[in-house]
Design a protein around this motif. Structure first.
Motif, PDB file in Angstrom:
ATOM      1  N   ILE A 185     -51.403 -90.700 -65.000  1.00 10.55           N
ATOM      2  CA  ILE A 185     -51.793 -89.736 -66.023  1.00 10.55           C
ATOM      3  C   ILE A 185     -52.310 -88.470 -65.342  1.00 10.55           C
ATOM      4  O   ILE A 185     -53.215 -88.530 -64.512  1.00 10.55           O
ATOM      5  N   ASN A 186     -51.711 -87.333 -65.710  1.00  2.00           N
ATOM      6  CA  ASN A 186     -52.188 -86.034 -65.234  1.00  2.00           C
ATOM      7  C   ASN A 186     -52.855 -85.331 -66.410  1.00  2.00           C
ATOM      8  O   ASN A 186     -52.191 -84.967 -67.386  1.00  2.00           O
ATOM      9  N   PHE A 187     -54.155 -85.125 -66.320  1.00  2.00           N
ATOM     10  CA  PHE A 187     -54.897 -84.596 -67.459  1.00  2.00           C
ATOM     11  C   PHE A 187     -54.735 -83.086 -67.639  1.00  2.00           C
ATOM     12  O   PHE A 187     -55.309 -82.509 -68.556  1.00  2.00           O
ATOM     13  N   GLU A 188     -53.933 -82.449 -66.774  1.00  2.00           N
ATOM     14  CA  GLU A 188     -53.558 -81.061 -67.022  1.00  2.00           C
ATOM     15  C   GLU A 188     -52.338 -80.973 -67.935  1.00  2.00           C
ATOM     16  O   GLU A 188     -51.969 -79.898 -68.386  1.00  2.00           O
ATOM     17  N   ASP A 189     -51.708 -82.115 -68.183  1.00  2.00           N
ATOM     18  CA  ASP A 189     -50.566 -82.215 -69.085  1.00  2.00           C
ATOM     19  C   ASP A 189     -51.100 -82.435 -70.504  1.00  2.00           C
ATOM     20  O   ASP A 189     -51.753 -83.447 -70.782  1.00  2.00           O
ATOM     21  N   ILE A 190     -50.830 -81.509 -71.417  1.00  2.00           N
ATOM     22  CA  ILE A 190     -51.384 -81.628 -72.765  1.00  2.00           C
ATOM     23  C   ILE A 190     -50.842 -82.844 -73.506  1.00  2.00           C
ATOM     24  O   ILE A 190     -51.382 -83.231 -74.550  1.00  2.00           O
ATOM     25  N   SER A 191     -49.797 -83.477 -72.975  1.00  2.00           N
ATOM     26  CA  SER A 191     -49.286 -84.698 -73.599  1.00  2.00           C
ATOM     27  C   SER A 191     -50.337 -85.797 -73.607  1.00  2.00           C
ATOM     28  O   SER A 191     -50.264 -86.742 -74.402  1.00  2.00           O
ATOM     29  N   ASP A 210     -53.675 -85.187 -73.987  1.00  2.00           N
ATOM     30  CA  ASP A 210     -54.923 -84.685 -74.562  1.00  2.00           C
ATOM     31  C   ASP A 210     -55.667 -85.741 -75.381  1.00  2.00           C
ATOM     32  O   ASP A 210     -56.901 -85.737 -75.451  1.00  2.00           O
ATOM     33  N   TYR A 211     -54.914 -86.653 -75.979  1.00  2.00           N
ATOM     34  CA  TYR A 211     -55.552 -87.678 -76.808  1.00  2.00           C
ATOM     35  C   TYR A 211     -56.311 -88.709 -75.977  1.00  2.00           C
ATOM     36  O   TYR A 211     -57.028 -89.559 -76.535  1.00  2.00           O
ATOM     37  N   LEU A 212     -56.194 -88.611 -74.649  1.00  2.00           N
ATOM     38  CA  LEU A 212     -56.911 -89.542 -73.768  1.00  2.00           C
ATOM     39  C   LEU A 212     -58.128 -88.890 -73.111  1.00  2.00           C
ATOM     40  O   LEU A 212     -58.717 -89.470 -72.192  1.00  2.00           O
ATOM     41  N   TYR A 254     -63.254 -91.079 -73.208  1.00  2.00           N
ATOM     42  CA  TYR A 254     -63.173 -92.212 -72.286  1.00  2.00           C
ATOM     43  C   TYR A 254     -62.827 -93.539 -72.969  1.00  2.00           C
ATOM     44  O   TYR A 254     -62.183 -94.399 -72.352  1.00  2.00           O
ATOM     45  N   HIS A 255     -63.219 -93.751 -74.222  1.00  2.00           N
ATOM     46  CA  HIS A 255     -62.835 -94.975 -74.919  1.00  2.00           C
ATOM     47  C   HIS A 255     -61.313 -95.039 -75.085  1.00  2.00           C
ATOM     48  O   HIS A 255     -60.687 -96.091 -74.856  1.00  2.00           O
ATOM     49  N   ALA A 256     -60.723 -93.910 -75.486  1.00  2.00           N
ATOM     50  CA  ALA A 256     -59.271 -93.858 -75.683  1.00  2.00           C
ATOM     51  C   ALA A 256     -58.539 -94.091 -74.367  1.00  2.00           C
ATOM     52  O   ALA A 256     -57.530 -94.813 -74.312  1.00  2.00           O
ATOM     53  N   GLN A 269     -61.816 -84.998 -64.061  1.00  2.00           N
ATOM     54  CA  GLN A 269     -63.024 -84.355 -64.584  1.00  2.00           C
ATOM     55  C   GLN A 269     -62.819 -83.777 -65.987  1.00  2.00           C
ATOM     56  O   GLN A 269     -63.788 -83.439 -66.671  1.00  2.00           O
ATOM     57  N   ALA A 270     -61.551 -83.697 -66.430  1.00  2.00           N
ATOM     58  CA  ALA A 270     -61.279 -83.195 -67.783  1.00  2.00           C
ATOM     59  C   ALA A 270     -61.705 -84.197 -68.860  1.00  2.00           C
ATOM     60  O   ALA A 270     -61.879 -83.825 -70.026  1.00  2.00           O
ATOM     61  N   VAL A 271     -61.880 -85.464 -68.478  1.00  2.00           N
ATOM     62  CA  VAL A 271     -62.245 -86.523 -69.430  1.00  2.00           C
ATOM     63  C   VAL A 271     -63.762 -86.616 -69.537  1.00  2.00           C
ATOM     64  O   VAL A 271     -64.455 -86.783 -68.533  1.00  2.00           O
TER      65      VAL A 271
END
Length: 393
Positions: free
Chosen positions: A55-61, A63-65, A68-70, A93-95
């Motif tokens: 998972i790359n959190f710079e990818d808006i795909s 965003d729903y993650l 931290y629970h999700a 760090q985006a989470v």
């Protein structure tokens, strides 16, 4: 794409160890590419795609993650019962409260966790508390000169001239158009400044932040203090305090745009707590903001040598020997090496000045003068080495 073998080999050695691997470094230094290279290594060595969650959190795909629970639920649902699952979490760090999800996942059987982040703050506070003794940091820098030369190809001396001015951000090194390359580097600079410094530290005075950045970029290799910076800015009509400067500089170091280097008393054999130097993560950023100036060649060279020593695993300090200064005292595995850095030492006066502190050190550790000169001038066991040779050996 060039293999980042120094970092890749480290991840390979750490594979399947019951410890979280945390790759840190400034944005765009190659952390995501490193994870991809390691994933490819795994797939070429018996791991199948079902064993990898990436998972790359710079990818808006994804965003729903970002809660931290999700994130925890998403990964838990995909864990394998009978085989190891390799979990890659890029720019974690985006989470919000990501450390809680990571800590819970770490408790599960058959998982191997790799995370990356662009801010050292992620390794403090709750993360350090929750994961104390259960993670290892793999600090990453932009391309070394050896990696850069391999990537751009051609004559190594021509590559050096480009590296000296453009730096080692991987994608920037492949952009031939100078204007486009500058725009790309500006993009990195502003993203780090706004996302990893201002937003994270809730800094509203962006103009003051940029003034501090430019001051430190302009004073690479000079001993500075928060008071000196504050006094200098105030004299130019930008009133501020030492405490504010200290907070802003700390934030810049946490974002890996600056590296703080303390002083070491060679005679007293102790690290000193006052006055330090700062070096930039990549000289391309400095040239972008300050410009290319002939009088700065020695300091840019010093910055490049500092980064190379850091890449090689040395703990680096500025040496103090009475009233004299040694550019770098590098320590690793109980051994030391001493380095002076100068653009040229061809004049007798310059050579005498640079070698004098090294001659006063009476131990058997190696001593070097790193320079752009091509002519060897060793004396009293002190080696004068060309910078390209130093960077490629």
């Amino acid at each position: 794409m060039v293999l980042r073998n120094q970092y890749l080999d480290r991840l390979i050695r750490l594979r399947d160890k019951e410890i979280i691997k945390v790759v840190t470094g400034v944005r765009r230094c190659g952390k995501s590419t490193l994870l991809k290279q390691f994933e490819r290594y795994l797939l070429e060595n018996g791991v199948v795609e079902e064993q990898i969650i990436s998972i790359n959190f710079e990818d808006i795909s994804f965003d729903y993650l970002l809660e931290y629970h999700a994130l925890h639920q998403y990964i838990t649902e995909r864990l394998l019962d009978d085989r190891k699952t390799y979990i890659f979490l890029d720019e974690i760090q985006a989470v919000s409260d990501f450390q809680k999800a990571v800590d819970s996942l770490f408790l599960k059987d058959n998982v191997d966790i790799y995370i990356t982040g662009s801010n050292a703050h992620m390794l403090s506070g709750e993360l350090a508390t929750l994961l104390s003794g259960r993670y290892v940091e793999v600090p990453m820098l932009p391309l070394s000169f050896s990696e850069y030369a391999e990537l751009v190809g051609g004559d190594v001396r021509s590559a050096w001239k480009k590296y000296f001015t453009s730096g080692g951000f991987p994608y920037a090194s492949q952009i031939e158009d100078e204007e486009i390359r500058r725009d790309y580097l500006y993009g990195i600079y502003h993203t780090v400044l706004l996302k990893d410094v201002a937003a994270r530290r809730r800094i509203n005075d962006i103009e003051l932040l940029e003034s501090i950045v430019k001051f430190l970029f302009d004073n690479v290799g000079n001993i500075v203090s928060s008071k000196k910076i504050a006094d200098s800015l105030t004299s130019f009509g930008r009133k501020t305090t030492s405490l504010t400067v200290e907070n802003y500089v700390t934030a810049l170091c946490e974002a890996f745009i600056l590296y703080k280097v303390g002083r070491y008393d060679v005679q007293g054999k102790q690290h000193l707590k006052s006055l330090e130097k700062y070096y930039i993560v990549d000289v391309g950023l400095r040239n972008l903001l300050i410009g290319n100036r002939n009088r700065d060649i020695g300091h840019i060279l010093e910055n490049i040598v500092y980064l190379e020593l850091t890449r090689k695993g040395y703990h680096v300090s500025v040496g103090k020997l009475g009233e004299l200064e040694i550019d770098f005292v590098a320590e690793k595995d109980g051994e030391k090496a001493y380095f002076q850095v100068a653009a040229t030492v061809l004049s007798e006066e310059t050579f005498a000045r640079e070698i004098a502190p090294l001659k006063r050190i009476h131990d058997n550790y190696p001593k070097y003068i790193v320079t752009m000169d091509e002519i060897p001038m060793d004396e009293d066991g002190i080696k004068v080495i060309n910078v390209v040779d130093f960077l490629t050996k």
